[in-house]
Design a protein around this motif. Structure first.
Motif, PDB file in Angstrom:
ATOM      1  N   THR A 124       0.834  -1.210   0.000  1.00  0.00           N
ATOM      2  CA  THR A 124       0.000   0.000   0.000  1.00  0.00           C
ATOM      3  C   THR A 124       0.862   1.251   0.000  1.00  0.00           C
ATOM      4  O   THR A 124       0.577   2.220  -0.713  1.00  0.00           O
ATOM      5  CB  THR A 124      -0.923   0.006   1.231  1.00  0.00           C
ATOM      6  N   GLY A 125       1.939   1.241   0.787  1.00  0.00           N
ATOM      7  CA  GLY A 125       2.861   2.371   0.794  1.00  0.00           C
ATOM      8  C   GLY A 125       3.534   2.574  -0.546  1.00  0.00           C
ATOM      9  O   GLY A 125       3.747   3.716  -0.986  1.00  0.00           O
ATOM     10  N   ALA A 126       3.890   1.472  -1.234  1.00  0.00           N
ATOM     11  CA  ALA A 126       4.527   1.591  -2.550  1.00  0.00           C
ATOM     12  C   ALA A 126       3.570   2.187  -3.575  1.00  0.00           C
ATOM     13  O   ALA A 126       3.967   3.016  -4.406  1.00  0.00           O
ATOM     14  CB  ALA A 126       5.007   0.211  -3.011  1.00  0.00           C
ATOM     15  N   ILE A 127       2.295   1.780  -3.511  1.00  0.00           N
ATOM     16  CA  ILE A 127       1.301   2.355  -4.424  1.00  0.00           C
ATOM     17  C   ILE A 127       1.113   3.844  -4.144  1.00  0.00           C
ATOM     18  O   ILE A 127       1.106   4.670  -5.059  1.00  0.00           O
ATOM     19  CB  ILE A 127      -0.033   1.610  -4.286  1.00  0.00           C
ATOM     20  N   ALA A 128       0.975   4.190  -2.871  1.00  0.00           N
ATOM     21  CA  ALA A 128       0.755   5.589  -2.503  1.00  0.00           C
ATOM     22  C   ALA A 128       1.955   6.455  -2.870  1.00  0.00           C
ATOM     23  O   ALA A 128       1.793   7.580  -3.363  1.00  0.00           O
ATOM     24  CB  ALA A 128       0.459   5.689  -1.007  1.00  0.00           C
ATOM     25  N   SER A 129       3.165   5.957  -2.640  1.00  0.00           N
ATOM     26  CA  SER A 129       4.360   6.756  -2.947  1.00  0.00           C
ATOM     27  C   SER A 129       4.507   6.975  -4.447  1.00  0.00           C
ATOM     28  O   SER A 129       4.895   8.055  -4.886  1.00  0.00           O
ATOM     29  CB  SER A 129       5.607   6.062  -2.390  1.00  0.00           C
ATOM     30  N   ARG A 130       4.179   5.942  -5.231  1.00  0.00           N
ATOM     31  CA  ARG A 130       4.257   6.090  -6.684  1.00  0.00           C
ATOM     32  C   ARG A 130       3.235   7.107  -7.180  1.00  0.00           C
ATOM     33  O   ARG A 130       3.543   7.945  -8.035  1.00  0.00           O
ATOM     34  CB  ARG A 130       4.014   4.735  -7.351  1.00  0.00           C
ATOM     35  N   LEU A 131       2.004   7.038  -6.651  1.00  0.00           N
ATOM     36  CA  LEU A 131       0.996   8.015  -7.035  1.00  0.00           C
ATOM     37  C   LEU A 131       1.396   9.420  -6.610  1.00  0.00           C
ATOM     38  O   LEU A 131       1.149  10.398  -7.324  1.00  0.00           O
ATOM     39  CB  LEU A 131      -0.355   7.631  -6.424  1.00  0.00           C
ATOM     40  N   TRP A 132       1.994   9.533  -5.420  1.00  0.00           N
ATOM     41  CA  TRP A 132       2.436  10.845  -4.950  1.00  0.00           C
ATOM     42  C   TRP A 132       3.487  11.424  -5.890  1.00  0.00           C
ATOM     43  O   TRP A 132       3.431  12.602  -6.251  1.00  0.00           O
ATOM     44  CB  TRP A 132       3.006  10.723  -3.545  1.00  0.00           C
ATOM     45  N   TYR A 133       4.441  10.596  -6.292  1.00  0.00           N
ATOM     46  CA  TYR A 133       5.501  11.068  -7.190  1.00  0.00           C
ATOM     47  C   TYR A 133       4.928  11.489  -8.536  1.00  0.00           C
ATOM     48  O   TYR A 133       5.246  12.569  -9.049  1.00  0.00           O
ATOM     49  CB  TYR A 133       6.548   9.968  -7.378  1.00  0.00           C
ATOM     50  N   MET A 134       4.069  10.648  -9.118  1.00  0.00           N
ATOM     51  CA  MET A 134       3.488  10.994 -10.412  1.00  0.00           C
ATOM     52  C   MET A 134       2.578  12.210 -10.304  1.00  0.00           C
ATOM     53  O   MET A 134       2.491  13.021 -11.231  1.00  0.00           O
ATOM     54  CB  MET A 134       2.710   9.798 -10.953  1.00  0.00           C
ATOM     55  N   GLY A 135       1.899  12.347  -9.154  1.00  0.00           N
ATOM     56  CA  GLY A 135       1.074  13.534  -8.956  1.00  0.00           C
ATOM     57  C   GLY A 135       1.901  14.800  -8.917  1.00  0.00           C
ATOM     58  O   GLY A 135       1.480  15.849  -9.437  1.00  0.00           O
ATOM     59  N   ARG A 136       3.071  14.725  -8.300  1.00  0.00           N
ATOM     60  CA  ARG A 136       3.973  15.877  -8.283  1.00  0.00           C
ATOM     61  C   ARG A 136       4.431  16.232  -9.692  1.00  0.00           C
ATOM     62  O   ARG A 136       4.503  17.407 -10.052  1.00  0.00           O
ATOM     63  CB  ARG A 136       5.173  15.566  -7.406  1.00  0.00           C
ATOM     64  N   VAL A 137       4.726  15.209 -10.497  1.00  0.00           N
ATOM     65  CA  VAL A 137       5.167  15.461 -11.865  1.00  0.00           C
ATOM     66  C   VAL A 137       4.064  16.131 -12.672  1.00  0.00           C
ATOM     67  O   VAL A 137       4.291  17.125 -13.376  1.00  0.00           O
ATOM     68  CB  VAL A 137       5.598  14.137 -12.533  1.00  0.00           C
TER      69      VAL A 137
END
Length: 327
Positions: free
Chosen positions: A170-183
């Motif tokens: 769950t943390g890996a999914i959230a962190s990936r979404l956070w990174y792509m959201g920043r981009v």
């Protein structure tokens, strides 16, 4: 079955678990039509599980043999290796296994189908399931209980691994979404006016974390109760079986009903401004152009290019993004 004054009130414990499981099963059936493409095997498992629980309730409270004592129901549920109890344990393990695989699959999709990212979580999950199924089989043997040496060792390994898999994935999914959201936010915020935007995927991130936190919290409670020697840990397996089917559906249903952290306001604004689409670019909100995209721009000799974006178009795009990410 002989009566014992030291036996815990398993009749009350399992009756509470049965009722909660039935309520959750009804909710799961109501939501399954919105997500029938997701893990139908889990739905079969939880349906059989609640049916088996109902059969246990009949045998413990209704179909009692002549001369049964007042502790008959508790003694009935204390037979952890009985056929119906073993069936429920196997169904619980299978439902959790499929739920974990679904979570790992979502991580695989979010991380652009990179198989390397799922190697360790999948290996840990397989080891976890090996411990769980071994405990189910051993528990059916004579003179075995959930607190014998073998079962205690397997339980002490299995449930912590379940927590690790759910929390880390769950943390890996959230962190990936956070990174792509920043981009995405940085790209959308570039331009002559220097507009800065919040993370584009804050809503999906919070929705995923909240939905899977339910199962993580329940697993943690089960582990604590089990290590404390509390028989209520057995009741929690009835609830966890239904939760394992409800959590994947919960994410889709929340998005469909607009119950995420960003969609309710988006839907409200969409309804209020839906008529702006027919009024053309002059009625929309104007933002600085996104130099990464050359769509919908117009050139002016007296100033920088501008792009007209209507409120309704922006909200529709946001809603579509959340549905793609969460489904």
């Amino acid at each position: 079955m002989s009566s014992s004054s030291k036996i815990p009130p398993l009749d009350k414990i399992f009756l509470i678990g049965l009722w909660i499981g039935v309520v959750l099963e009804v909710q799961s059936q109501q939501q399954s039509c919105a997500s029938c493409h997701l893990a139908p095997v889990v739905q079969v498992c939880v349906t059989i599980h609640v049916s088996t629980s109902l059969r246990q309730g009949l045998e413990a409270f209704i179909y009692t043999p002549p001369g049964a004592g007042p502790d008959y129901a508790s003694l009935y549920f204390a037979q952890e290796g009985a056929t119906l109890a073993a069936t429920k344990n196997g169904l619980y393990t299978t439902a959790v296994f499929i739920q974990d695989l679904l979570l790992i699959w979502r991580m695989y999709i979010v991380w652009t189908r990179n198989w390397k990212i799922i190697v360790i979580p999948l290996g840990v999950e397989l080891f976890h399931m090996g411990c769980a199924y071994a405990a189910v089989v051993i528990l059916t043997q004579p003179d075995q209980s959930i607190y014998t040496a073998k079962i205690t060792t397997l339980g002490s390994l299995g449930w912590p691994l379940e927590l690790v898999v759910n929390a880390r994935v769950t943390g890996a999914i959230a962190s990936r979404l956070w990174y792509m959201g920043r981009v995405v936010s940085r790209a959308a915020g570039t331009g002559s006016t220097g507009i800065s935007k919040n993370n584009a995927y804050t809503g999906p991130i919070l929705t995923i974390i909240e939905s899977w936190a339910i199962l993580i919290a329940l697993t943690f409670v089960m582990l604590v109760l089990y290590k404390a020697g509390n028989p209520a840990a057995l009741m929690c397996t009835d609830i966890a079986t239904q939760i394992s089917a409800l959590v994947p559906y919960l994410i889709i249903v929340r998005v469909g009903l607009g119950l995420t952290h960003t969609l309710p306001n988006a839907y409200k604004s969409y309804k209020e401004t839906n008529n702006l689409r027919s009024l053309g670019g002059s009625s929309g909100m104007r933002f600085a152009p996104n130099r990464l995209f050359g769509i919908g721009t117009k050139t002016s000799q007296s100033g920088p290019p501008q792009v007209a974006v209507t409120i309704s178009e922006t909200i529709t795009s946001t809603a579509n993004d959340e549905n793609i990410v969460l489904s």
